[in-house]
Scaffold this motif. Structure first.
Motif: not given
Length: 153
Positions: A67-73
């Motif tokens: 959902d959010d590549p800044a926090t889940h990557y």
């Protein structure tokens, strides 16, 4: 000196029941934790590896939907060629929410093996290997065996 009441059979029984209940609760909590852990881990769903001898580059395309590549990557994509690490950086984000390709400059030869391990910041891991194939050889008319006969129409 303080006076301590002697333990009765009833109080000893309650302590045993309380201990059994506490142990049962701890076991259930541990089982629940172990069942939830795999759900929290989020491995990449797929990965493809290829090598282009014309550019001397390894291409690793990873599918990791977030959902959010800044926090889940993917926190790490480790690449080895014949067992030797050629890249092992730590990442702080991923470039897109789903699929992306990483490129590595390296000269590889037919039969060389590439190992890639992609690790999600939330704990999932996907590993793949790739064997560099022999170059494709085109057959030209000069290489056609002399016993070849043109089909009759």
């Amino acid at each position: 000196m303080g006076y301590t009441m002697p333990k009765t059979t009833e109080s000893r029984t309650m302590n045993k029941k309380q201990r059994c209940t506490s142990i049962a609760i701890l076991i259930l909590a541990a089982v629940a934790f172990l069942l939830v852990m795999p759900a929290a881990a989020h491995s990449p769903s797929d990965m493809t590896i290829s090598y282009d001898p014309n550019t001397a580059k390894i291409y690793v395309t990873v599918n990791h939907q977030v959902d959010d590549p800044a926090t889940h990557y993917l926190s790490r994509v480790k690449v080895k060629l014949n067992g030797n690490v050629i890249s092992d950086p730590d990442y702080k984000s991923q470039p897109t929410k789903d699929s992306f390709t990483l490129t590595y400059d390296v000269t590889a030869h037919a039969g060389d093996e590439v190992w890639v391990t992609a690790t999600c910041v939330r704990g999932g891991v996907l590993e793949k290997t790739y064997k560099v194939p022999e170059p494709v050889r085109l057959v030209t008319s000069a290489q056609v065996p002399s016993t070849y006969q043109t089909p009759v129409k």
